[in-house]
Design an enzyme around this catalytic site. Structure first.
Site, PDB file in Angstrom:
ATOM      1  N   ASP A  25     -14.929  -9.934   8.459  1.00  0.00           N
ATOM      2  CA  ASP A  25     -13.160  -9.512   8.471  1.00  0.00           C
ATOM      3  C   ASP A  25     -13.176  -8.904   9.512  1.00  0.00           C
ATOM      4  OD1 ASP A  25     -13.461  -9.886   5.602  1.00  0.00           O
ATOM      5  OD2 ASP A  25     -13.579  -8.106   5.269  1.00  0.00           O
ATOM      6  N   GLU A  72       0.847  -1.253   0.463  1.00  0.00           N
ATOM      7  CA  GLU A  72      -0.034   0.346   0.386  1.00  0.00           C
ATOM      8  C   GLU A  72       1.368   1.189  -0.057  1.00  0.00           C
ATOM      9  OE1 GLU A  72      -0.008  -2.572   2.148  1.00  0.00           O
ATOM     10  OE2 GLU A  72      -2.318  -3.556   1.044  1.00  0.00           O
ATOM     11  N   ARG A  95     -19.056  -1.638   1.915  1.00  0.00           N
ATOM     12  CA  ARG A  95     -19.044  -3.498   1.437  1.00  0.00           C
ATOM     13  C   ARG A  95     -20.682  -4.220   0.661  1.00  0.00           C
ATOM     14  NH1 ARG A  95     -20.287  -8.622   3.817  1.00  0.00           N
ATOM     15  NH2 ARG A  95     -19.248  -9.637   3.003  1.00  0.00           N
TER      16      ARG A  95
END
Length: 319
Positions: free
Chosen positions: A118, A53, A168
């Protein structure tokens, strides 16, 4: 129900056809973010840097410094989570003559508690706080796919660094195709006189549901979509404070440093009124299957029922 990532991908492809200077970058999440669709259309302008990243941000900055309009995307937990130093020093700090920062748009998905399965380690609830204190960055949290499309277009046409966080899960539409979006301008979704709910992202729909239920009890509640968290619409917030006398804020973020904090800062300097902030209460989330996400949000008070409850309570504190 509509998908923000798919809309983001579709908008990028259209923008790519119109502007040959647009480049898109990802960090091993390009299939999930749907940005791989841009890569199929424009392979020479698409870069997947892998699980790196910091490198994603640095390459985006380099391309922007070379005259490109860079869109860099991955999950919200990784931007700004793993690369805040590069975001600050490689995007926000370098400023060409007459400009502020470089022309990089950081667009993330999987923000907030609704990431669900998650778990707490990947439920990003600190990003608004981080990104809004970095000079030169502007911060958006869209409520639906119409907002995603129009804000992506806006960012592409406006020079400088932006951060936009998408949800999401699939989301219902709350805006019409004719709705206009401007930097630093909130949207009045519903008028009211007894209290104002200021929301962003998926909580806008909940706020509208809360206002509707309160109407059945004779309580008139205004609802604002404060998608532009930085710059924030100080004028609209002051007007709401003066006309309704109290404010409830709601977001998928820690109550410290988020949109609620930005609202409280603004109101404290213009027209102080009682404010109640709804969000994660300085605690991490936890894993929840998709069908359990409503229960996770309920645990943190992020529901239309709790919004209505808090409106009723804060009205008693009006000056």
């Amino acid at each position: 129900m509509t998908d923000m990532r798919s809309e983001y991908s579709k908008t990028l492809i259209q923008l790519g056809k119109e502007n040959p200077n647009i480049v898109v970058l990802g960090a091993d999440t390009t299939d999930s973010l749907k940005t791989s669709g841009f890569g199929k259309e424009f392979p020479e302008r698409f870069f997947n840097v892998g699980i790196a990243e910091a490198n994603l941000v640095t390459i985006s900055a380099g391309l922007a410094a070379s005259g490109k309009t860079s869109f860099a995307s991955t999950y919200a937990i990784f931007l700004p989570g793993r690369a805040v130093d590069q975001i600050r020093n490689n995007i926000a700090y370098p400023s060409p003559p007459g400009k502020k920062g470089l022309n990089v748009k950081l667009v993330t998905s999987h923000g907030g508690l609704s990431v669900g399965p998650d778990g707490g380690s990947h439920q990003q609830i600190e990003d608004i706080a981080i990104m809004r204190v970095i000079p030169n960055f502007r911060v958006f949290i869209p409520a639906d796919t119409i907002a995603v499309s129009k804000l992506t277009q806006l960012m592409a046409n406006e020079y400088g660094p932006f951060y936009m966080r998408m949800a999401r899960s699939a989301t219902p539409l709350v805006h019409s195709d004719s709705q206009e979006f401007q930097i630093g301008k909130g949207i009045t979704m519903r008028d009211g006189s007894d209290c104002t709910i200021v929301a962003c992202g998926i909580t806008v729909r909940m706020a509208l549901e809360a206002a509707e239920s309160l109407q059945q009890e004779g309580i008139s509640c205004r609802v604002l979509d404060m998608f532009s968290i930085k710059p924030i619409d100080n004028q609209l917030l002051e007007k709401a404070a003066r006309e309704t006398g109290c404010i409830v804020t709601t977001e998928e973020h820690n109550i410290f440093g988020g949109m609620g904090s930005a609202v409280a800062e603004s109101i404290s300097e213009s027209y102080p009124v009682p404010i109640k902030r709804i969000g994660a209460q300085d605690m991490f989330g936890e894993s929840a299957r998709d069908n359990e996400i409503p229960l996770l949000l309920e645990k943190h008070g992020i529901t239309s029922f709790n919004m209505a409850k808090q409106v009723k309570e804060i009205r008693s504190k009006k000056l």
